[in-house]
Design a protein around this motif. Structure first.
Motif, PDB file in Angstrom:
ATOM      1  N   TYR A  64      14.831 -61.041 -19.880  1.00 17.31           N
ATOM      2  CA  TYR A  64      16.031 -61.769 -20.262  1.00 17.31           C
ATOM      3  C   TYR A  64      15.824 -63.248 -19.994  1.00 17.31           C
ATOM      4  CZ  TYR A  64      17.167 -62.306 -15.288  1.00 17.31           C
ATOM      5  OH  TYR A  64      17.133 -62.644 -13.962  1.00 17.31           O
ATOM      6  N   GLY A  65      16.800 -64.023 -20.427  1.00 14.31           N
ATOM      7  CA  GLY A  65      16.806 -65.436 -20.094  1.00 14.31           C
ATOM      8  C   GLY A  65      16.000 -66.305 -21.009  1.00 14.31           C
ATOM      9  N   GLN A  66      15.802 -67.527 -20.584  1.00 10.31           N
ATOM     10  CA  GLN A  66      15.070 -68.529 -21.348  1.00 10.31           C
ATOM     11  C   GLN A  66      13.665 -68.040 -21.650  1.00 10.31           C
ATOM     12  OE1 GLN A  66      16.643 -71.594 -22.204  1.00 10.31           O
ATOM     13  NE2 GLN A  66      14.947 -71.653 -23.652  1.00 10.31           N
ATOM     14  N   CYS A  93      20.538 -56.876  -7.736  1.00  8.81           N
ATOM     15  CA  CYS A  93      21.877 -56.382  -8.056  1.00  8.81           C
ATOM     16  C   CYS A  93      22.326 -55.331  -7.060  1.00  8.81           C
ATOM     17  CB  CYS A  93      21.880 -55.769  -9.457  1.00  8.81           C
ATOM     18  SG  CYS A  93      21.391 -56.906 -10.772  1.00  8.81           S
ATOM     19  N   ALA A  94      23.630 -55.311  -6.818  1.00 13.55           N
ATOM     20  CA  ALA A  94      24.218 -54.263  -5.989  1.00 13.55           C
ATOM     21  C   ALA A  94      24.413 -53.038  -6.868  1.00 13.55           C
ATOM     22  CB  ALA A  94      25.542 -54.729  -5.412  1.00 13.55           C
ATOM     23  N   GLY A  95      23.796 -51.923  -6.508  1.00 11.55           N
ATOM     24  CA  GLY A  95      23.902 -50.731  -7.332  1.00 11.55           C
ATOM     25  C   GLY A  95      23.032 -50.840  -8.581  1.00 11.55           C
ATOM     26  N   ASN A  96      23.233 -49.892  -9.496  1.00 14.33           N
ATOM     27  CA  ASN A  96      22.494 -49.905 -10.776  1.00 14.33           C
ATOM     28  C   ASN A  96      23.262 -50.750 -11.779  1.00 14.33           C
ATOM     29  OD1 ASN A  96      20.445 -48.154  -9.865  1.00 14.33           O
ATOM     30  ND2 ASN A  96      21.768 -46.365 -10.246  1.00 14.33           N
ATOM     31  N   SER A  97      22.564 -51.645 -12.415  1.00 19.51           N
ATOM     32  CA  SER A  97      23.222 -52.535 -13.364  1.00 19.51           C
ATOM     33  C   SER A  97      22.384 -52.667 -14.624  1.00 19.51           C
ATOM     34  CB  SER A  97      23.425 -53.922 -12.733  1.00 19.51           C
ATOM     35  OG  SER A  97      23.995 -54.821 -13.667  1.00 19.51           O
ATOM     36  N   SER A  98      23.092 -52.725 -15.758  1.00 14.46           N
ATOM     37  CA  SER A  98      22.399 -53.027 -17.015  1.00 14.46           C
ATOM     38  C   SER A  98      21.834 -54.436 -16.929  1.00 14.46           C
ATOM     39  CB  SER A  98      23.378 -52.915 -18.196  1.00 14.46           C
ATOM     40  OG  SER A  98      24.458 -53.836 -17.992  1.00 14.46           O
ATOM     41  N   CYS A  99      20.983 -54.777 -17.880  1.00  9.60           N
ATOM     42  CA  CYS A  99      20.355 -56.098 -17.833  1.00  9.60           C
ATOM     43  C   CYS A  99      20.602 -56.817 -19.148  1.00  9.60           C
ATOM     44  CB  CYS A  99      18.847 -55.938 -17.564  1.00  9.60           C
ATOM     45  SG  CYS A  99      17.996 -57.502 -17.308  1.00  9.60           S
ATOM     46  N   HIS A 153      20.345 -59.265 -22.038  1.00  7.98           N
ATOM     47  CA  HIS A 153      19.131 -59.968 -22.451  1.00  7.98           C
ATOM     48  C   HIS A 153      19.282 -61.486 -22.370  1.00  7.98           C
ATOM     49  CE1 HIS A 153      20.371 -61.454 -26.522  1.00  7.98           C
ATOM     50  NE2 HIS A 153      21.294 -60.492 -26.367  1.00  7.98           N
ATOM     51  N   VAL A 154      20.531 -61.942 -22.308  1.00 11.24           N
ATOM     52  CA  VAL A 154      20.744 -63.382 -22.226  1.00 11.24           C
ATOM     53  C   VAL A 154      20.828 -63.852 -20.776  1.00 11.24           C
ATOM     54  CG1 VAL A 154      22.259 -65.296 -22.849  1.00 11.24           C
ATOM     55  CG2 VAL A 154      21.931 -63.390 -24.442  1.00 11.24           C
ATOM     56  N   THR A 155      21.760 -63.307 -19.985  1.00 15.34           N
ATOM     57  CA  THR A 155      22.025 -63.790 -18.621  1.00 15.34           C
ATOM     58  C   THR A 155      21.419 -62.928 -17.522  1.00 15.34           C
ATOM     59  OG1 THR A 155      24.089 -62.511 -18.491  1.00 15.34           O
ATOM     60  CG2 THR A 155      24.228 -64.755 -19.389  1.00 15.34           C
ATOM     61  N   GLY A 156      21.169 -61.662 -17.808  1.00 16.02           N
ATOM     62  CA  GLY A 156      20.668 -60.760 -16.775  1.00 16.02           C
ATOM     63  C   GLY A 156      21.732 -60.455 -15.729  1.00 16.02           C
ATOM     64  N   THR A 157      23.011 -60.661 -16.083  1.00 11.84           N
ATOM     65  CA  THR A 157      24.126 -60.502 -15.139  1.00 11.84           C
ATOM     66  C   THR A 157      24.119 -59.152 -14.447  1.00 11.84           C
ATOM     67  OG1 THR A 157      25.517 -62.008 -16.425  1.00 11.84           O
ATOM     68  CG2 THR A 157      26.636 -60.486 -14.918  1.00 11.84           C
ATOM     69  N   CYS A 158      24.333 -59.195 -13.086  1.00 12.82           N
ATOM     70  CA  CYS A 158      24.491 -57.974 -12.300  1.00 12.82           C
ATOM     71  C   CYS A 158      25.965 -57.587 -12.349  1.00 12.82           C
ATOM     72  CB  CYS A 158      24.040 -58.193 -10.864  1.00 12.82           C
ATOM     73  SG  CYS A 158      22.263 -58.439 -10.686  1.00 12.82           S
ATOM     74  N   VAL A 159      26.251 -56.485 -13.013  1.00  8.37           N
ATOM     75  CA  VAL A 159      27.643 -56.097 -13.258  1.00  8.37           C
ATOM     76  C   VAL A 159      28.400 -55.871 -11.953  1.00  8.37           C
ATOM     77  CG1 VAL A 159      29.150 -54.398 -14.368  1.00  8.37           C
ATOM     78  CG2 VAL A 159      26.992 -55.076 -15.470  1.00  8.37           C
ATOM     79  N   ALA A 160      27.765 -55.269 -10.949  1.00  6.22           N
ATOM     80  CA  ALA A 160      28.443 -54.935  -9.681  1.00  6.22           C
ATOM     81  C   ALA A 160      28.214 -55.981  -8.603  1.00  6.22           C
ATOM     82  CB  ALA A 160      27.986 -53.567  -9.199  1.00  6.22           C
ATOM     83  N   GLY A 161      27.725 -57.140  -8.986  1.00  3.99           N
ATOM     84  CA  GLY A 161      27.481 -58.188  -7.998  1.00  3.99           C
ATOM     85  C   GLY A 161      26.110 -58.086  -7.373  1.00  3.99           C
ATOM     86  N   CYS A 162      25.888 -58.924  -6.357  1.00  4.53           N
ATOM     87  CA  CYS A 162      24.562 -59.029  -5.735  1.00  4.53           C
ATOM     88  C   CYS A 162      24.464 -58.245  -4.433  1.00  4.53           C
ATOM     89  CB  CYS A 162      24.251 -60.492  -5.435  1.00  4.53           C
ATOM     90  SG  CYS A 162      24.314 -61.589  -6.860  1.00  4.53           S
TER      91      CYS A 162
END
Length: 380
Positions: free
Chosen positions: A62-64, A75-81, A83-92
């Motif tokens: 993901y990312g640039q 990421c805290a727990g299992n999180s999707s990734c 492709h743009v931001t790689g955001t951790c859905v459940a936080g860090c």
């Protein structure tokens, strides 16, 4: 384009059969649109790839320029990734921050969402601050526990590493148990000392907080000295209490050798350790316990003044009465002498008439004498 393919694509299309739209590219910044490749001159936005930036990052990146790995996020727990931001859905996880949780907490924070302050820990000595756990390298100060030393000791424990039991203390009465010191609020039981009353008295000392010395007791005979200081065979004469350290009700003084009955107090007086008389001393006695006789007791200045005034008034009255009495006596004598002289004159006249003028000189003699005596009595 065209049947003979001699015409370029229009300004907003490119590629095979001019089927691709320039506006659908994901170019970084403003970019021209090559009619053949649609190449983004400044590269792609994060999450996109290819010359014309129309392909998402491959799975796991993901990312640039799709240069970041999804597996490297925290990421805290299992999180999707994404492709743009790689955001951790459940936080860090603890110690990480940012949308994709790849940045460590700042130097003064740690833990989940970097929400804990390193300065709020209770570390023993100076300790580094791990961005994840905040672990105190040298352990915790007394009364605290946990890796980062922010939790108080659990109820019933206190002290370094929370290793001491509140029930092992020897407090006098019921006392709370401070998680740091375990201090006994009401002091220690006899025979114990220290804030938490877990240290036994040293040799030759006893009592609450070990403040008394065995040598100051006045026991009868030789006596052992335990935590209470009790004398085995009772006290010497004049002393009382279990440890024989106070005068009994009949004695007083530094060595309890003075008798309360030997005092000369005014009225009924209590008898404390000093023997002080509550209402003062009987006349002639002095000191606070009225046991020293003073032969010449100095009178009060006011009493002396009253005495002198009374004496002066008494003398005056005595003189006045004496003068009155003498005056009365004098008057009475004068009265009596006048009466006698009048009788004598009358008698003389009668004799004179009978005896004639031959006796006139006698009359005058007698009368003259009488006048002289009256005069002398008056002058006396």
């Amino acid at each position: 384009m065209g049947k003979d393919c001699v015409e370029e694509c229009s300004l907003v299309t490119y590629g095979q059969n001019c089927s691709k739209q320039c506006t659908q590219r994901n170019c970084a910044g403003n970019s021209s649109c090559d009619h053949v490749t649609g190449t983004c001159v400044a590269g792609c936005k994060p999450g996109w790839r290819g010359k014309d930036c129309v392909e998402e990052c491959s799975l796991g990146t993901y990312g640039q320029n799709c240069s970041k790995q999804c597996t490297q996020r925290n990421c805290a727990g299992n999180s999707s990734c994404d492709h743009v931001t790689g955001t951790c859905v459940a936080g860090c996880k603890a110690g990480w921050m940012g949308e994709d949780c790849v940045d460590e907490c700042s130097l003064v924070t740690y833990g989940q969402n970097c929400s804990k302050q390193c300065t709020q820990r209770n570390c023993a000595g100076n300790s580094s601050c791990d961005h994840v756990t905040g672990t105190c390298v040298a352990g915790c100060k007394a009364g605290w526990m946990g890796k980062d030393c922010v939790d108080e000791c659990s109820p019933g424990t206190y002290g370094q590493n929370c290793s001491k039991q509140c029930t092992d203390r020897n407090c006098a009465g019921n006392s709370s148990c401070d998680h740091v010191t375990g201090t006994c609020v009401s002091g220690c039981k006899a025979g114990w000392m220290g804030k938490d009353c877990v240290e036994a008295c040293k040799a030759h000392r006893y009592g609450r907080n070990c403040v008394r010395t065995c040598a100051t007791r006045h026991c009868a005979g030789n006596s052992s000295c335990n935590s209470t200081g009790n004398c085995d065979s009772g006290c010497e004469t004049g002393w009382t209490l279990d440890d024989c350290t106070a005068c009994n009700s009949q004695h007083y003084g530094a060595k309890c050798t003075k008798l309360c009955v030997s005092r000369y107090c005014v009225g009924n007086s209590s008898c404390n350790s000093t023997g002080h008389c509550d209402s003062g001393c009987e006349r002639g006695w002095t000191q606070s316990d009225c046991t020293v006789f003073q032969e010449a007791v100095k009178s009060d200045p006011d009493d002396s003044v009253l005495t002198y005034v009374g004496a002066a008034v008494g003398v005056f009255l005595f003189v006045l009465v004496l003068v009155l009495i003498l005056s009365l006596i004098r008057r009475r004598r004068i009265s009596e002498r006048k009466h006698c002289d009048v009788g004598l004159v009358s008698k003389t006249r009668e004799n004179s008439q009978d005896e004639g003028r031959a006796d006139d000189n006698k009359y005058y003699y007698v009368f003259g004498r009488s006048l002289f005596e009256i005069k002398q009595s008056f002058l006396a």
